[in-house]
Design a protein around this motif. Structure first.
Motif, PDB file in Angstrom:
ATOM      1  N   GLU A 109       0.669  14.172  -3.676  1.00 48.03           N
ATOM      2  CA  GLU A 109       0.663  12.947  -2.853  1.00 48.03           C
ATOM      3  C   GLU A 109      -0.572  12.060  -2.644  1.00 48.03           C
ATOM      4  O   GLU A 109      -0.778  10.949  -2.716  1.00 48.03           O
TER       5      GLU A 109
ATOM      6  N   LYS B 175      -1.785   9.450  -5.644  1.00 48.50           N
ATOM      7  CA  LYS B 175      -1.179   8.425  -5.742  1.00 48.50           C
ATOM      8  C   LYS B 175      -1.356   7.658  -4.399  1.00 48.50           C
ATOM      9  O   LYS B 175      -1.015   6.457  -4.349  1.00 48.50           O
ATOM     10  N   SER B 176      -1.972   8.236  -3.321  1.00 46.05           N
ATOM     11  CA  SER B 176      -2.129   7.472  -2.107  1.00 46.05           C
ATOM     12  C   SER B 176      -3.377   6.457  -2.378  1.00 46.05           C
ATOM     13  O   SER B 176      -4.209   6.555  -2.876  1.00 46.05           O
ATOM     14  N   GLU B 177      -3.294   5.453  -1.563  1.00 47.60           N
ATOM     15  CA  GLU B 177      -4.095   4.255  -1.260  1.00 47.60           C
ATOM     16  C   GLU B 177      -4.936   4.346   0.124  1.00 47.60           C
ATOM     17  O   GLU B 177      -6.044   4.468   0.318  1.00 47.60           O
TER      18      GLU B 177
ATOM     19  N   LYS C 104       0.928  -1.294   0.030  1.00 48.98           N
ATOM     20  CA  LYS C 104       0.116   0.019   0.007  1.00 48.98           C
ATOM     21  C   LYS C 104       0.840   1.222   0.061  1.00 48.98           C
ATOM     22  O   LYS C 104       1.955   1.288   0.311  1.00 48.98           O
ATOM     23  N   TYR C 105       0.335   2.247  -0.477  1.00 49.10           N
ATOM     24  CA  TYR C 105       0.853   3.686  -0.424  1.00 49.10           C
ATOM     25  C   TYR C 105       0.152   4.588   0.620  1.00 49.10           C
ATOM     26  O   TYR C 105      -0.859   4.657   0.142  1.00 49.10           O
TER      27      TYR C 105
ATOM     28  N   ALA D 201       3.232  -0.978   4.462  1.00 47.26           N
ATOM     29  CA  ALA D 201       2.910   0.021   3.564  1.00 47.26           C
ATOM     30  C   ALA D 201       4.293   0.870   3.144  1.00 47.26           C
ATOM     31  O   ALA D 201       5.168   0.846   4.012  1.00 47.26           O
ATOM     32  N   THR D 202       4.359   1.461   1.956  1.00 50.25           N
ATOM     33  CA  THR D 202       5.198   2.567   1.623  1.00 50.25           C
ATOM     34  C   THR D 202       4.674   3.715   2.196  1.00 50.25           C
ATOM     35  O   THR D 202       3.477   4.333   1.992  1.00 50.25           O
TER      36      THR D 202
END
Length: 406
Positions: A263, A266-268, A211-212, A245-246
């Motif tokens: 950001e 791109k986030s999850e 996950k991001y 997660a990243t």
């Protein structure tokens, strides 16, 4: 492409409507005919037969396939609850409370949550929640318990001023009797279609790896009181999701609107720890306070996300909407749902900065599944468990957090 034709004709209609004149009717008529032609073609495509048409009830009924959805309304004609179930007709429950009674209750709640900043209002809040239980929630739960197992999930879909009340926290608050949080795990949804959209199957498994995760903190927003716990809150979350997660941290000078937007795309998973600024007169101006200004709902809804799953809004008043039209559910939490987050934690009133760290730490511990992976579908359960365990924090802070979505 049909999408381009649709956009072109709608823009032409909008342009004509914005330019009054003797020939306005003619300028609107042609693109309107063309638009109807395009819409007819679109409805001929697989899966798009209801494009721009109201959903059919059998489709809406699928909203209840993971648990009952309870629509609660309050009008001058009466107050009612409607329980939607996946396998039978809706169940109607007339409520004894009046619209004036709902308004009085919301006014009382507003007074108590303001007083809670300087004094203990536990007893008065419990009395108000007992009234809410008696007049709204208990009749629903009484029927639900005959058809739906305890300790399972339910969704509230309140309308009008009922959307301002903490239905999830209602209960008799008497020794030997269970409050709602001990019977069912409550979530909310602003509309049925919002919940249907949150469950769409076009993302990886909710507990998939990689996950991001973006943690955003702003402790010293211009013109606002300093939030002393923001740094510790993000650090503790980082410890709990490390390796799962990243993780990207954005704090202090970096937490500006442009970087957060970049950001967010791109986030999850995202965790926002900052001031929430509600604007009840102009809800699209409600905002998160960042370093260089307000990240408003108007800006948020322009963001196009790729694979959004979960958002935790550790900020004040993130589910507070329009003062005159609460039905419109325009608030920070619904804005995050609008841009694609399937599961959101929001707040109904002011957050005590001194308590957030304890709450978020335990919450993220509860967000891990049996295999130790982060799973956004556990958010409602995680919140329920967290608030039942943290009995030592002020009562008003235990009940202000709500879960919205899948």
């Amino acid at each position: 492409m049909l999408a381009d034709e649709f956009t072109q004709q709608t823009l032409q209609i909008r342009k004509a409507l914005d330019s009054p004149g003797a020939d306005q009717h003619d300028r609107v008529c042609h693109p309107n005919v063309e638009l109807e032609r395009v819409v007819t073609k679109i409805r001929g495509l697989p899966g798009l037969s209801r494009f721009l048409l109201p959903s059919l009830f059998p489709d809406l009924q699928q909203v209840a396939h993971e648990g009952p959805v309870i629509i609660v309304n309050a009008t001058k004609y009466g107050c009612d609850a409607l329980i939607l179930l996946v396998d039978r007709h809706p169940l109607h429950i007339p409520l004894l409370i009046t619209k004036a009674g709902v308004r009085e209750m919301t006014s009382k709640l507003g007074t108590l949550t303001v007083r809670a900043k300087s004094m203990d209002v536990t007893r008065d809040l419990a009395i108000m929640l007992w009234e809410l239980w008696d007049e709204v929630v208990h009749p629903v739960v009484n029927l639900l318990q005959t058809i739906h197992p305890s300790q399972s999930r339910i969704w509230w879909c309140p309308t009008a001023e009922l959307s301002l009340l903490p239905l999830h926290a209602a209960g008799p608050f008497r020794k030997g009797q269970l409050n709602l949080a001990n019977i069912y795990i409550s979530s909310y949804t602003p509309t049925l279609t919002t919940l249907i959209r949150a469950r769409r199957h076009d993302v990886p498994h909710p507990a998939s790896k990689g996950k991001y995760f973006v943690g955003i903190g702003q402790a010293q927003a211009k013109g606002e009181n300093e939030l002393v716990s923001v740094g510790a809150e993000l650090a503790n979350i980082g410890q709990r999701v490390d390796g799962l997660a990243t993780l990207i941290h954005i704090e202090g000078q970096d937490s500006c609107i442009s970087r957060v937007t970049e950001e967010l795309v791109k986030s999850e998973w995202v965790h926002l720890a900052c001031h929430g600024i509600p604007n009840r007169k102009h809800p699209f101006e409600s905002a998160f306070a960042l370093r260089d200004g307000h990240f408003t709902i108007e800006r948020i809804i322009r963001t196009e996300l790729q694979n959004a799953q979960f958002a935790y809004l550790s900020a004040c008043h993130t589910t507070v909407g329009d003062e005159e039209s609460p039905d419109e559910v325009i608030h920070l939490a619904s804005a995050m749902q609008f841009i694609g987050f399937r599961s959101v934690i929001g707040t109904m009133w002011a957050v005590d900065d001194g308590e957030t760290n304890k709450i978020t730490s335990m919450f993220y511990d509860n967000m891990k599944d049996e295999c130790g992976r982060l799973d956004y579908t556990r958010a409602a359960l995680a919140l329920n468990r967290t608030m039942k365990k943290l009995v030592h924090i002020p009562f008003d802070q235990r009940i202000l957090y709500i879960h919205l979505g899948a």
